[in-house]
Every structure is written in structure tokens, then in C-alpha cells.
Design a protein around this motif. Sequence first.
Motif, short mmCIF file in Angstrom:
data_model
loop_
_atom_site.label_atom_id
_atom_site.label_comp_id
_atom_site.label_asym_id
_atom_site.label_seq_id
_atom_site.Cartn_x
_atom_site.Cartn_y
_atom_site.Cartn_z
N UNK A 23 34.87 42.94 51.72
CA UNK A 23 34.13 43.93 50.91
C UNK A 23 33.56 43.23 49.69
N UNK A 24 32.47 43.77 49.12
CA UNK A 24 31.91 43.13 47.92
C UNK A 24 32.87 43.22 46.75
N UNK A 25 32.86 42.19 45.90
CA UNK A 25 33.62 42.19 44.63
C UNK A 25 35.09 42.53 44.83
N UNK A 26 35.67 42.02 45.92
CA UNK A 26 37.08 42.32 46.20
C UNK A 26 37.98 41.30 45.53
N UNK A 27 39.13 41.78 45.07
CA UNK A 27 40.13 40.93 44.43
C UNK A 27 41.31 40.78 45.38
N UNK A 28 41.46 39.59 45.93
CA UNK A 28 42.47 39.37 46.97
C UNK A 28 43.89 39.46 46.41
N UNK A 29 44.05 39.12 45.13
CA UNK A 29 45.39 39.16 44.54
C UNK A 29 45.87 40.60 44.41
N UNK A 30 44.97 41.50 44.05
CA UNK A 30 45.36 42.89 43.77
C UNK A 30 45.00 43.85 44.90
N UNK A 31 44.21 43.38 45.87
CA UNK A 31 43.80 44.28 46.94
C UNK A 31 42.81 45.33 46.48
N UNK A 54 36.34 45.71 42.69
CA UNK A 54 36.15 45.93 41.26
C UNK A 54 34.67 45.87 40.88
N UNK A 55 34.14 46.98 40.45
CA UNK A 55 32.78 47.06 39.95
C UNK A 55 31.75 46.53 40.96
N UNK A 56 31.90 46.93 42.22
CA UNK A 56 30.92 46.51 43.23
C UNK A 56 29.64 47.31 43.02
N UNK A 57 28.55 46.58 42.80
CA UNK A 57 27.32 47.29 42.44
C UNK A 57 26.70 48.00 43.64
N UNK A 58 26.96 47.53 44.86
CA UNK A 58 26.28 48.10 46.02
C UNK A 58 27.06 49.19 46.75
N UNK A 59 28.22 49.58 46.25
CA UNK A 59 29.06 50.56 46.96
C UNK A 59 29.10 51.90 46.22
N UNK A 60 29.44 52.97 46.95
CA UNK A 60 29.45 54.30 46.30
C UNK A 60 30.56 54.49 45.27
N UNK A 61 31.62 53.65 45.31
CA UNK A 61 32.80 53.89 44.46
C UNK A 61 32.75 52.96 43.26
N UNK A 62 32.83 53.54 42.07
CA UNK A 62 32.64 52.76 40.84
C UNK A 62 33.97 52.31 40.25
N UNK A 98 12.48 38.96 31.11
CA UNK A 98 11.40 39.59 31.87
C UNK A 98 11.61 39.43 33.37
N UNK A 99 12.77 38.94 33.75
CA UNK A 99 12.95 38.65 35.17
C UNK A 99 13.50 39.82 35.98
N UNK A 100 13.66 39.54 37.28
CA UNK A 100 14.06 40.61 38.20
C UNK A 100 15.41 41.21 37.82
N UNK A 101 15.45 42.53 37.80
CA UNK A 101 16.70 43.23 37.52
C UNK A 101 17.63 43.12 38.72
N UNK A 102 18.91 42.95 38.42
CA UNK A 102 19.91 42.85 39.48
C UNK A 102 20.83 44.07 39.39
N UNK A 103 21.38 44.47 40.51
CA UNK A 103 22.30 45.60 40.54
C UNK A 103 23.52 45.40 39.65
N UNK A 104 23.80 44.12 39.30
CA UNK A 104 24.97 43.83 38.46
C UNK A 104 24.68 44.09 36.98
N UNK A 105 23.45 44.42 36.65
CA UNK A 105 23.11 44.69 35.25
C UNK A 105 22.48 43.50 34.54
#
Lengths: 323, 323
Positions: free
Chosen positions: A73-81, A84-92, A174-181
Amino acid sequence: MPELETAVGIDIGGTNTIFGFADREGNILSEGQFKTSQYGKIEDFVAALYEKIMAAGHKISGRIEIKGFGIGAPAANIHKGTIEYASGLPWKGIVPLADIFHMHTSLPVIVTNDANAAAVGEMIYGGAKGMKNFVVITLGTGLGSGFVVDGKLMLGHDGFAGEIGHTAIRPGPSNRECGCGRKGCLETYVSATGLKRTLLKIMADSIEPSELRKFSFDQLDAKMIHDAAKNGDTLAKRAFLHTGRMLGFKLADVVAHTNPEAIFLFGGLALAGDLIFEPAREYMEENLLSIYKGKVKLLESQLSTQNAAVLGACSLIWSKDKI
Amino acid sequence: MPELETAVGIDIGGTNTIFGFADREGNILSEGQFKTSQYGKIEDFVAALYEKIMAAGHKISGRIEIKGFGIGAPAANIHKGTIEYASGLPWKGIVPLADIFHMHTSLPVIVTNDANAAAVGEMIYGGAKGMKNFVVITLGTGLGSGFVVDGKLMLGHDGFAGEIGHTAIRPGPSNRECGCGRKGCLETYVSATGLKRTLLKIMADSIEPSELRKFSFDQLDAKMIHDAAKNGDTLAKRAFLHTGRMLGFKLADVVAHTNPEAIFLFGGLALAGDLIFEPAREYMEENLLSIYKGKVKLLESQLSTQNAAVLGACSLIWSKDKI
């Protein structure tokens, strides 16, 4: 008859979630998929996912033993399962995915980012068998990366190593905006979405005709641009050229960090073959320090494309000692 | 009286070569240095170096046993014991340093880049004791980096991991030339030389007075700019600010690759304290992905500055299992 040992692999993407059962040899026994975005609450998502997995498991003939659940999964933390703050998923925010999964099962649940899962999959089932130092770049909606260093998945102090999709390729306000902010991240250029954005930019700058001009941004996808490029569409070809060059340029930086034996490209965009590999290879070589020139292989993932993400996630269960 | 076990540490820099004997606790027993550039032939360099080391060894009171020679040098290949295409040294191409050393001794000789030596030194003697994932950035004439991943020095497939001095910070044909033949490399901005270049650029663009305007490029060094900045010289302060920001910006990329617990700055420029650390920390934090924000420590090397490079090289001999 003895029970067949299987792992369940799950790949949670921004668009689809896919899952499957595989044995140790990488044979897929059963699989399924659904839209990720239809579940706004993570608890509902996991409950539905678990139910679908069990239903798919019942379709397998013969008795099976599930050894665990591997999740990419995106932005997954293997230590904690967690995710965290995945920009492309519905859960914040911070999502305790493994804990929620454990409300349904007491079996091992390993959560890591999809690119780490792909890297372990490449090592266990794919083209990186026997390699000790390599990188896998996943080119999907976004861009992920998984690093294997000295035969083990590099996790980093917080379990978040390998987020090169969010390194700066063209910094500046002035560059491309990213979903990460942030702005100017690699994945805003090098990903299925990045390819679309580049195509639109080229369409805006050029007056040349293109069969793609009749499609909206929302209608376009990487496959359509790929098909158009194969049919000789100049703008589509130019979009691939630019995307490949940006990738190659950045790969030279990746090599300067970790000096891998090979870099594997994985995911939809990698299927474009020479359209992406040629400019990427050329720009990588051109930008490598002399000590690295001609030494780093740029390869297509050898995981069977259809099941690659699922196999990668399954491989987490078979290779706990390498994580 | 039993013989005291010692390691010889050697640091080959673009300007000076320094060496010393240290025991396992990091006590320096004897040391020396000379100009690297006075020996155009590598065989002459090694013969003179070996002679000077033996002379320094004889000055140590009590009997010693030398356990090996650890050598830090630019562009060193630890697998082969070579220096390969180092842009800042007098010897070109591939230099078989360990082999030439073995014409004088049969003891172990470990050659790695100076930043890797500094990283191992930080782990054995310095501020990274107990850390499993960290990075050391050496700020000297150039910029080097050493990565420790999961408790071991990251070497890469060819022994050349950690050359981030030659990643692109400002790519493009009109950018600063680097000794490596490329343009816009990090070390053209962030290093003692980079600081001088930035100062000259600022002097060229600005009309403000500065006590440094009376010195030539060749006369200037990082210490003079540091002293001027401490005395309130606006241009010198601005040069540090720019250098620190460029560093911080790039460190956010480094974190996205390897997710370290800490990043240590090592070498002359790191002694400038807040002048470099404040802008570096600010720009690193500003450019980090949210998952990393507030988690990565930016620290000064805890190796005693005077002997840091020598201690780092010595530590290679004491920690062969971590390499």
C-alpha cells in the motif's frame, strides 16, 4: 492430502485493490479485485476485503493453509503496520491497517509500501533472483521505489525508505503540484498521471495535430497514449520521450546513492517498452558518474505483469528474514 | 608488557594526506601529514607514505602491534582496493592502491571513500553509537557521503554507494562545472569550494561592500568566509545561507531514499555551526514529505575534529564485520 501452504497478497492502489492466493512457487490459485474508493471508512474497507478474500479462498480446490497476509500500500510503515498520510487513498492521517486486519484474523499481517512488496517479489520470483543490490521502480498512478541493499529490503529508521517519487526533479514554486503538497516531485512527471500531464503540456505548447486532442484529461490514460505513440502520434511519442528522459536523469541520482546492480521498472508504464526504456537508459547513462557508466542494468520487471503486485505482496510472507 | 593493538588510519585528500596510529578506544598515539600533490606517481606516493608512517610508529613509546591499514580516499572501491577516476587527486584512471600498499606490507589494507570511513568512525567512536540507519556527509574540498543501513556500511554492487556529491542539484547545461565533468552537481554548491564559488557569485551580483572583496579566489578559503560571517559581513553570511539551503534541500531527497535516523555533518564547513545548520535544517524540514517531518536529526559529527578522518580510517580495521 496435506494442506497446501499459501500466502494472501493484497495490493491497495489509489484506484483498485487487488488480491490473490499464491503458493511458494508463485502460482496464483485464486484472485479478485474491486474499487478502493467505494469505502470511505477503513474499517468497512477491511471488512469487505476480508470477506472477498475468504470467498475467493473457498473457490480453491483442495485444502489450503493460509500462512499470512502480505499487503502492499502507498506510504505504509512496515514497523507499525500503518498507512500514514497516503495522498492517493480515501483514508487520511495515520491508518492502523494491520491492527484493523487483526480484528478479523490472528495470522501474520505484513504491510509495506507497494514498491517494497514489488522489490521483494522481484527477488523471490522475478529477475532479481541472486542479486544483492537492486532497485525496483513502480510506475503506476504514482511512482514508488523499493531498495534491496546487501540482500535485504532497506526499510530505514521509521520504515519509510524508498519514497523517491517525492524527490525533487524540478524544484521551484511555479512547478507541478504534487498530491503530497510539494511541488516538482518526480512522480508529477514520471508516472501514468505524469505522462498525461506532460501530454497536456505538449498539446498546449504545440500546434501539431494529434488523435489524442479529442480526449479530456479525465478520459485519457497511459494505455491510450501508449497506443497512440505506437501508431505514430507525434505528441504521444514526445510525451513518452520526455517522461523517459526525466526518469533516466533521476535514475543517475538513485545510482549515486546506492550503486545498485540493476534497476527494474515495474507497472503499466514499464510495458511501453522502448518508448520509455530507450530515453531512460540514454539519459541515465549520460548523467552517471564515470565510475558507474555502463555498469547498471535497466530492466523490465520479470514478475508476470498480471499478478505482479499480488505476487510481490505474497512474497512478503515467504521472506520475513529478508525484511 | 603486552603489545598494544593499533590500527593505522590514512586519509588521502585532494590537498593533504594525513595519517595516525590509534588504539581500539580511539586514542591517537602518533600522527603526521604531508601534501598529496607532491607525488605525481602513485608508487612514489605510497612508498613515501609508508616510510613516514613507520617513522611515526617508532615515536610511540611501548611496543605496538599494527592490525592493519584503513584508508579513506575519494572514489575508492572497497571491493577491489582501488581509487577509480578521482577527480581531485593527482593520479588518473584506476589506481590499485591496496595492491601497491601490499608491496610494503602483508597486513590487511582496507580502502574506502573518506565519507564511508567517516561513517564507520561515527558508528564506532562518535555520535552514531547504537544507531542502525544514518548518513554522514563530509564537507571538505568536495562533498562525500557514507550511508549506514541496518547497522552496516552500504557499499552497493560495485563498492561505490554514497556519491551524492555528484547528484544534480541544479541540472542544466549553463550550470556550474564540476570536476567530475558534469554540471550542477551538489558539491559545486555545498563544499568549501562551493561556498567560495557562491561567495564570488554574490560579490558579482551585489554592490554591497565586503572585507572579502580584497581577496582572490585562490586566496579565499572556507575559514576566512566563516570568520567574516561571524564578524557580520553581509556577503559572507549570505554565502553561508545559500550553501546551507542548498544542502538542506538536498538532504530532504536523501531522506526520501534511505529514511535515516540522523544525518551527521562532518568536516571544515560543519564547524561553521548555526551558519550552516540553521538554513540546512530549515530547508530540509520544509522539503521533507510529511511522513518524515520532525523525525530526522541533523547533527554535528561527534568525532574529535582534529583526528576525525584518521579515526574514521582506523575504525575500518576494528569493524570489518560491519563493512
